[in-house]
Scaffold this active site. Structure first.
Site, short mmCIF file in Angstrom:
data_model
loop_
_atom_site.label_atom_id
_atom_site.label_comp_id
_atom_site.label_asym_id
_atom_site.label_seq_id
_atom_site.Cartn_x
_atom_site.Cartn_y
_atom_site.Cartn_z
N PRO A 2 0.81 -1.23 0.13
CA PRO A 2 -0.03 0.16 0.02
C PRO A 2 0.90 1.26 -0.05
CG PRO A 2 -0.01 -1.14 2.10
CD PRO A 2 0.66 -2.03 1.29
N GLU A 3 0.48 2.34 -0.67
CA GLU A 3 0.98 3.67 -0.56
C GLU A 3 0.26 4.37 0.09
OE1 GLU A 3 2.58 4.51 -4.80
OE2 GLU A 3 2.72 2.38 -5.16
#
Length: 286
Positions: A2-3
């Site tokens: 995830p960013e």
């Protein structure tokens, strides 16, 4: 992994459903999920008990839950498959449930950490005067942070003997930008990923930062990017920004600007996607 947009979606959900609730008890179901808490699973669970959760915070990809009456915080590392879910007590345990936190109220919901690959985890850390867990003090502010310094970032880029995509993924320069959103921002800015940072003018840096912020805000608006069921928000729902990607994952498909087929190149054990016409390779290397 995830960013920033995906982590921010989770943070907002936790702020709504977990903030200002007091922990009744915590249960560690897999010791690997708290391996970064060196005192061990039992110590982790006991230290949470009877403490009130503050407003969840984030810097870049890092998310933490401050304990309101202490100078400590629970740092959440989602890894590749970590999920923080808020579930009713009676909901059957997920197959890969690793940690369960129950609260001392009548809302009937609990916080669960689920992690299929067990690369992520939770850990308790001391916090600095500004509330930042000490282990992430070296992480730079992210581009959506109101205190992010655009001018300082430009000067740091000019001093670096590196290329622009490497710089965007350098968490000591700018946090929260990962492989997907770097490719998207570079496509929007018409910059090749191997462009030397020393060649960027101030207007070029300003333009790039604008595209980084635009693509992240666009992803936030639709819940982030999900390519499989591993990334979900606290309700177990996937984001769908992957339907709007302009570069990442579009190898062989026509560029949305010029119709030239998008290319993919191996890059640092990952992939870089770019348009060979819109994002021409640099003539010089660092």
């Amino acid at each position: 992994m995830p960013e920033l947009p995906e982590v921010e979606v989770v943070r907002r959900g936790l702020e709504r459903w977990v903030a200002h609730r007091t922990v009744a008890d915590a249960e560690v179901l897999h010791p690997r999920a708290v391996r970064r808490h060196v005192a061990g699973p039992d110590d982790f669970a006991q230290r949470l008990k009877d403490h009130r959760i503050g407003t969840p915070s984030r810097r870049g990809k890092y998310l933490w839950l401050p304990l309101e009456d202490t100078d400590q915080a629970v740092l959440a590392h989602l890894g590749m498959s970590g999920q923080l879910l808020v579930q009713p007590h009676e909901t059957p345990a997920e197959k890969h449930l690793r940690i369960r936190v129950r609260f001392a109220d009548a809302l009937g919901t609990e916080l669960r950490f689920v992690d299929q690959r067990t690369f992520g985890g939770l850990s308790l850390h001391d916090t600095s005067a500004d509330g930042l867990p000490d282990v992430i003090a070296h992480i730079a502010r992210d581009p959506l942070d109101p205190l992010f310094d655009d001018e300082a970032f430009h000067h740091a880029l000019r001093r670096k003997r590196t290329t622009i995509k490497r710089a965007l993924l350098d968490q000591s320069l700018i946090s929260g930008v990962g492989n997907i959103y770097a490719d998207e921002a570079l496509w929007r800015a018409r910059l090749h990923y191997e462009r030397p940072t020393a060649t960027l003018t101030r207007p070029r840096t300003t333009d790039l930062l604008g595209h980084v912020r635009d693509v992240m805000n666009a992803a936030l608006a639709v819940g982030g990017t999900s390519f499989d069921s591993l990334y979900v928000n606290i309700n177990g729902e996937s984001g769908y920004f992957d339907r709007s990607l302009d570069a990442y994952g579009r190898e062989g498909l026509p560029c949305r600007r010029c119709a030239t087929p998008v290319r993919r190149r191996p890059w640092m054990n990952r992939s870089s996607y770019f348009c060979p016409k819109c994002q021409r390779p640099p003539r010089v290397t660092p």
